[in-house]
Design a protein around this motif. Structure first.
Motif, PDB file in Angstrom:
ATOM      1  N   ALA A   1       0.811  -1.210   0.000  1.00  0.00           N
ATOM      2  CA  ALA A   1       0.000   0.000   0.000  1.00  0.00           C
ATOM      3  C   ALA A   1       0.844   1.259   0.000  1.00  0.00           C
ATOM      4  O   ALA A   1       0.374   2.322  -0.360  1.00  0.00           O
ATOM      5  CB  ALA A   1      -0.922   0.005   1.216  1.00  0.00           C
ATOM      6  N   ASN A   2       2.094   1.156   0.373  1.00  0.00           N
ATOM      7  CA  ASN A   2       2.954   2.335   0.430  1.00  0.00           C
ATOM      8  C   ASN A   2       3.627   2.628  -0.901  1.00  0.00           C
ATOM      9  O   ASN A   2       4.779   3.029  -0.952  1.00  0.00           O
ATOM     10  CB  ASN A   2       4.028   2.163   1.518  1.00  0.00           C
ATOM     11  CG  ASN A   2       3.439   2.135   2.897  1.00  0.00           C
ATOM     12  OD1 ASN A   2       2.457   2.815   3.161  1.00  0.00           O
ATOM     13  ND2 ASN A   2       4.025   1.334   3.785  1.00  0.00           N
ATOM     14  N   GLY A   3       2.912   2.393  -2.009  1.00  0.00           N
ATOM     15  CA  GLY A   3       3.458   2.802  -3.297  1.00  0.00           C
ATOM     16  C   GLY A   3       3.972   1.679  -4.131  1.00  0.00           C
ATOM     17  O   GLY A   3       4.563   1.899  -5.171  1.00  0.00           O
ATOM     18  N   GLY A   4       3.755   0.413  -3.728  1.00  0.00           N
ATOM     19  CA  GLY A   4       4.171  -0.697  -4.572  1.00  0.00           C
ATOM     20  C   GLY A   4       5.611  -1.065  -4.337  1.00  0.00           C
ATOM     21  O   GLY A   4       6.322  -0.448  -3.561  1.00  0.00           O
ATOM     22  N   GLN A   5       6.067  -2.092  -5.050  1.00  0.00           N
ATOM     23  CA  GLN A   5       7.426  -2.594  -4.885  1.00  0.00           C
ATOM     24  C   GLN A   5       8.385  -1.833  -5.782  1.00  0.00           C
ATOM     25  O   GLN A   5       8.109  -1.612  -6.941  1.00  0.00           O
ATOM     26  CB  GLN A   5       7.479  -4.080  -5.230  1.00  0.00           C
ATOM     27  CG  GLN A   5       6.567  -4.920  -4.362  1.00  0.00           C
ATOM     28  CD  GLN A   5       6.614  -6.366  -4.758  1.00  0.00           C
ATOM     29  OE1 GLN A   5       7.436  -6.766  -5.572  1.00  0.00           O
ATOM     30  NE2 GLN A   5       5.741  -7.154  -4.196  1.00  0.00           N
ATOM     31  N   GLY A   6       9.524  -1.447  -5.202  1.00  0.00           N
ATOM     32  CA  GLY A   6      10.563  -0.825  -6.010  1.00  0.00           C
ATOM     33  C   GLY A   6      10.112   0.442  -6.692  1.00  0.00           C
ATOM     34  O   GLY A   6      10.519   0.731  -7.799  1.00  0.00           O
ATOM     35  N   GLY A   7       9.199   1.198  -6.060  1.00  0.00           N
ATOM     36  CA  GLY A   7       8.732   2.431  -6.662  1.00  0.00           C
ATOM     37  C   GLY A   7       7.662   2.207  -7.695  1.00  0.00           C
ATOM     38  O   GLY A   7       7.334   3.104  -8.457  1.00  0.00           O
ATOM     39  N   GLY A   8       7.120   1.001  -7.764  1.00  0.00           N
ATOM     40  CA  GLY A   8       6.097   0.686  -8.734  1.00  0.00           C
ATOM     41  C   GLY A   8       4.746   1.221  -8.311  1.00  0.00           C
ATOM     42  O   GLY A   8       4.625   1.984  -7.360  1.00  0.00           O
ATOM     43  N   PRO A   9       3.692   0.813  -9.026  1.00  0.00           N
ATOM     44  CA  PRO A   9       2.356   1.320  -8.731  1.00  0.00           C
ATOM     45  C   PRO A   9       1.871   0.857  -7.368  1.00  0.00           C
ATOM     46  O   PRO A   9       2.161  -0.250  -6.929  1.00  0.00           O
ATOM     47  CB  PRO A   9       1.512   0.729  -9.861  1.00  0.00           C
ATOM     48  CG  PRO A   9       2.250  -0.493 -10.291  1.00  0.00           C
ATOM     49  CD  PRO A   9       3.701  -0.152 -10.118  1.00  0.00           C
ATOM     50  N   GLY A  10       1.109   1.715  -6.692  1.00  0.00           N
ATOM     51  CA  GLY A  10       0.558   1.380  -5.396  1.00  0.00           C
ATOM     52  C   GLY A  10      -0.809   0.753  -5.518  1.00  0.00           C
ATOM     53  O   GLY A  10      -1.476   0.833  -6.549  1.00  0.00           O
ATOM     54  N   MET A  11      -1.253   0.145  -4.442  1.00  0.00           N
ATOM     55  CA  MET A  11      -2.521  -0.557  -4.438  1.00  0.00           C
ATOM     56  C   MET A  11      -3.686   0.378  -4.733  1.00  0.00           C
ATOM     57  O   MET A  11      -4.583   0.048  -5.517  1.00  0.00           O
ATOM     58  CB  MET A  11      -2.720  -1.238  -3.081  1.00  0.00           C
ATOM     59  CG  MET A  11      -4.006  -2.023  -2.960  1.00  0.00           C
ATOM     60  SD  MET A  11      -4.129  -2.826  -1.354  1.00  0.00           S
ATOM     61  CE  MET A  11      -5.749  -3.587  -1.501  1.00  0.00           C
ATOM     62  N   ALA A  12      -3.694   1.552  -4.093  1.00  0.00           N
ATOM     63  CA  ALA A  12      -4.806   2.474  -4.299  1.00  0.00           C
ATOM     64  C   ALA A  12      -4.878   2.938  -5.746  1.00  0.00           C
ATOM     65  O   ALA A  12      -5.970   3.067  -6.327  1.00  0.00           O
ATOM     66  CB  ALA A  12      -4.653   3.671  -3.368  1.00  0.00           C
ATOM     67  N   GLU A  13      -3.715   3.171  -6.326  1.00  0.00           N
ATOM     68  CA  GLU A  13      -3.641   3.611  -7.726  1.00  0.00           C
ATOM     69  C   GLU A  13      -4.232   2.557  -8.651  1.00  0.00           C
ATOM     70  O   GLU A  13      -5.041   2.858  -9.536  1.00  0.00           O
ATOM     71  CB  GLU A  13      -2.177   3.878  -8.069  1.00  0.00           C
ATOM     72  CG  GLU A  13      -1.927   4.424  -9.462  1.00  0.00           C
ATOM     73  CD  GLU A  13      -0.453   4.696  -9.695  1.00  0.00           C
ATOM     74  OE1 GLU A  13      -0.161   5.481 -10.586  1.00  0.00           O
ATOM     75  OE2 GLU A  13       0.391   4.120  -8.985  1.00  0.00           O
ATOM     76  N   ILE A  14      -3.833   1.311  -8.438  1.00  0.00           N
ATOM     77  CA  ILE A  14      -4.330   0.232  -9.277  1.00  0.00           C
ATOM     78  C   ILE A  14      -5.822   0.003  -9.042  1.00  0.00           C
ATOM     79  O   ILE A  14      -6.591  -0.196  -9.986  1.00  0.00           O
ATOM     80  CB  ILE A  14      -3.540  -1.063  -9.024  1.00  0.00           C
ATOM     81  CG1 ILE A  14      -2.099  -0.899  -9.521  1.00  0.00           C
ATOM     82  CG2 ILE A  14      -4.190  -2.254  -9.722  1.00  0.00           C
ATOM     83  CD1 ILE A  14      -1.219  -2.097  -9.278  1.00  0.00           C
ATOM     84  N   GLN A  15      -6.235   0.041  -7.785  1.00  0.00           N
ATOM     85  CA  GLN A  15      -7.638  -0.200  -7.472  1.00  0.00           C
ATOM     86  C   GLN A  15      -8.535   0.853  -8.106  1.00  0.00           C
ATOM     87  O   GLN A  15      -9.614   0.542  -8.621  1.00  0.00           O
ATOM     88  CB  GLN A  15      -7.850  -0.226  -5.955  1.00  0.00           C
ATOM     89  CG  GLN A  15      -9.275  -0.597  -5.542  1.00  0.00           C
ATOM     90  CD  GLN A  15      -9.651  -2.003  -6.004  1.00  0.00           C
ATOM     91  OE1 GLN A  15      -8.897  -2.942  -5.790  1.00  0.00           O
ATOM     92  NE2 GLN A  15     -10.800  -2.134  -6.648  1.00  0.00           N
ATOM     93  N   GLN A  16      -8.097   2.095  -8.098  1.00  0.00           N
ATOM     94  CA  GLN A  16      -8.879   3.162  -8.704  1.00  0.00           C
ATOM     95  C   GLN A  16      -9.059   2.926 -10.198  1.00  0.00           C
ATOM     96  O   GLN A  16     -10.159   3.076 -10.740  1.00  0.00           O
ATOM     97  CB  GLN A  16      -8.207   4.513  -8.453  1.00  0.00           C
ATOM     98  CG  GLN A  16      -9.051   5.705  -8.904  1.00  0.00           C
ATOM     99  CD  GLN A  16      -8.407   7.029  -8.540  1.00  0.00           C
ATOM    100  OE1 GLN A  16      -7.295   7.061  -7.997  1.00  0.00           O
ATOM    101  NE2 GLN A  16      -9.079   8.132  -8.833  1.00  0.00           N
ATOM    102  N   LEU A  17      -7.969   2.545 -10.852  1.00  0.00           N
ATOM    103  CA  LEU A  17      -8.061   2.279 -12.281  1.00  0.00           C
ATOM    104  C   LEU A  17      -8.864   1.007 -12.547  1.00  0.00           C
ATOM    105  O   LEU A  17      -9.619   0.929 -13.514  1.00  0.00           O
ATOM    106  CB  LEU A  17      -6.661   2.169 -12.881  1.00  0.00           C
ATOM    107  CG  LEU A  17      -6.586   1.981 -14.400  1.00  0.00           C
ATOM    108  CD1 LEU A  17      -7.347   3.080 -15.122  1.00  0.00           C
ATOM    109  CD2 LEU A  17      -5.138   1.945 -14.866  1.00  0.00           C
ATOM    110  N   ARG A  18      -8.698   0.004 -11.682  1.00  0.00           N
ATOM    111  CA  ARG A  18      -9.458  -1.230 -11.846  1.00  0.00           C
ATOM    112  C   ARG A  18     -10.951  -0.958 -11.773  1.00  0.00           C
ATOM    113  O   ARG A  18     -11.730  -1.481 -12.571  1.00  0.00           O
ATOM    114  CB  ARG A  18      -9.053  -2.241 -10.773  1.00  0.00           C
ATOM    115  CG  ARG A  18      -9.841  -3.546 -10.855  1.00  0.00           C
ATOM    116  CD  ARG A  18      -9.516  -4.454  -9.687  1.00  0.00           C
ATOM    117  NE  ARG A  18     -10.251  -5.699  -9.778  1.00  0.00           N
ATOM    118  CZ  ARG A  18     -10.209  -6.668  -8.878  1.00  0.00           C
ATOM    119  NH1 ARG A  18      -9.456  -6.530  -7.806  1.00  0.00           N
ATOM    120  NH2 ARG A  18     -10.905  -7.757  -9.027  1.00  0.00           N
TER     121      ARG A  18
END
Length: 216
Positions: A70-87
């Motif tokens: 939830a803190n922005g994803g792995q290795g600076g990747g996308p975070g959970m909230a970001e993906i969930q919003q787009l999903r």
């Protein structure tokens, strides 16, 4: 419907449109290009997808969207909230090709290959014969160990876009590094070297193929 209600409805629609626009603009600025030299280097070195490797801990199971930390994803990747919003947006707008593509890319970035595969395939139903997306779909097949399907996809790209060098690059990766079919790989590699004589990624791949063949 009176005039005040109509104006209120129109204002709500406008706010929703502007919010969605700003969201996708923000996503576009945060999302790195898929075929970066760093990503190719990881694949050649064995750090990237391949061999049907399991997704790293913290990712969603097959069929679900990635749920990276939830803190922005792995290795600076996308975070959970970001993906969930787009999903959520894609669930309501499954034929928005741009949104489907972005969600596929986000899943691919964290190697949630089954979900990325599903989304890329759907994108190609909406927008057929896109060489970049077809190549990305081939990479998802590689990531889930479906090497023959990956090769088929890369070769289909080459029929549509003969100068699309990444499809040759990943064909060599699958043939040499995954399947150990070195003679076939070197035939494709020779063509790739002619197409990209000064490309450092191709040079690294050439070294990796030679090193692995010697060790075989």
């Amino acid at each position: 419907m009176n005039k005040d209600n109509l104006l209120f409805l129109m204002a709500g629609l406008l706010v929703g449109f502007v919010t969605a626009y700003l969201f996708f603009e923000a996503m576009a600025t945060r999302q790195p290009p898929r075929l970066t030299p760093e990503m190719r280097a990881k694949i050649v070195s064995g750090e990237g997808a391949g061999g049907g490797a399991e997704a790293p801990a913290g990712e969603a199971p097959a069929g679900g969207d990635a749920s990276a930390a939830a803190n922005g994803g792995q290795g600076g990747g996308p975070g959970m909230a970001e993906i969930q919003q787009l999903r959520d947006y894609v669930d309501k707008n499954p034929n928005d090709a741009a949104a489907v593509h972005k969600l596929a890319d986000l899943n691919a970035q964290i190697q949630n290959w089954p979900r990325a595969q599903e989304l890329y395939a759907h994108y190609l139903e909406l927008k057929p014969n896109d060489p970049e997306v077809m190549t990305d779909l081939g990479l998802t097949y590689r990531g889930t160990g479906k090497f023959d399907q990956a090769l088929t996809e890369f070769r289909q790209v080459q029929k549509i876009a003969p100068d699309h060098w990444p499809s040759y690059f990943y064909e060599v990766v699958v043939l040499a590094l995954d399947l150990k079919r070195y003679d076939e790989a070197e035939t494709v590699l020779a063509r790739l070297q002619k197409m990209q004589p000064s490309n450092p990624d191709v040079a690294r791949l050439t070294e990796a193929v030679a090193r692995q063949r010697k060790a075989a």
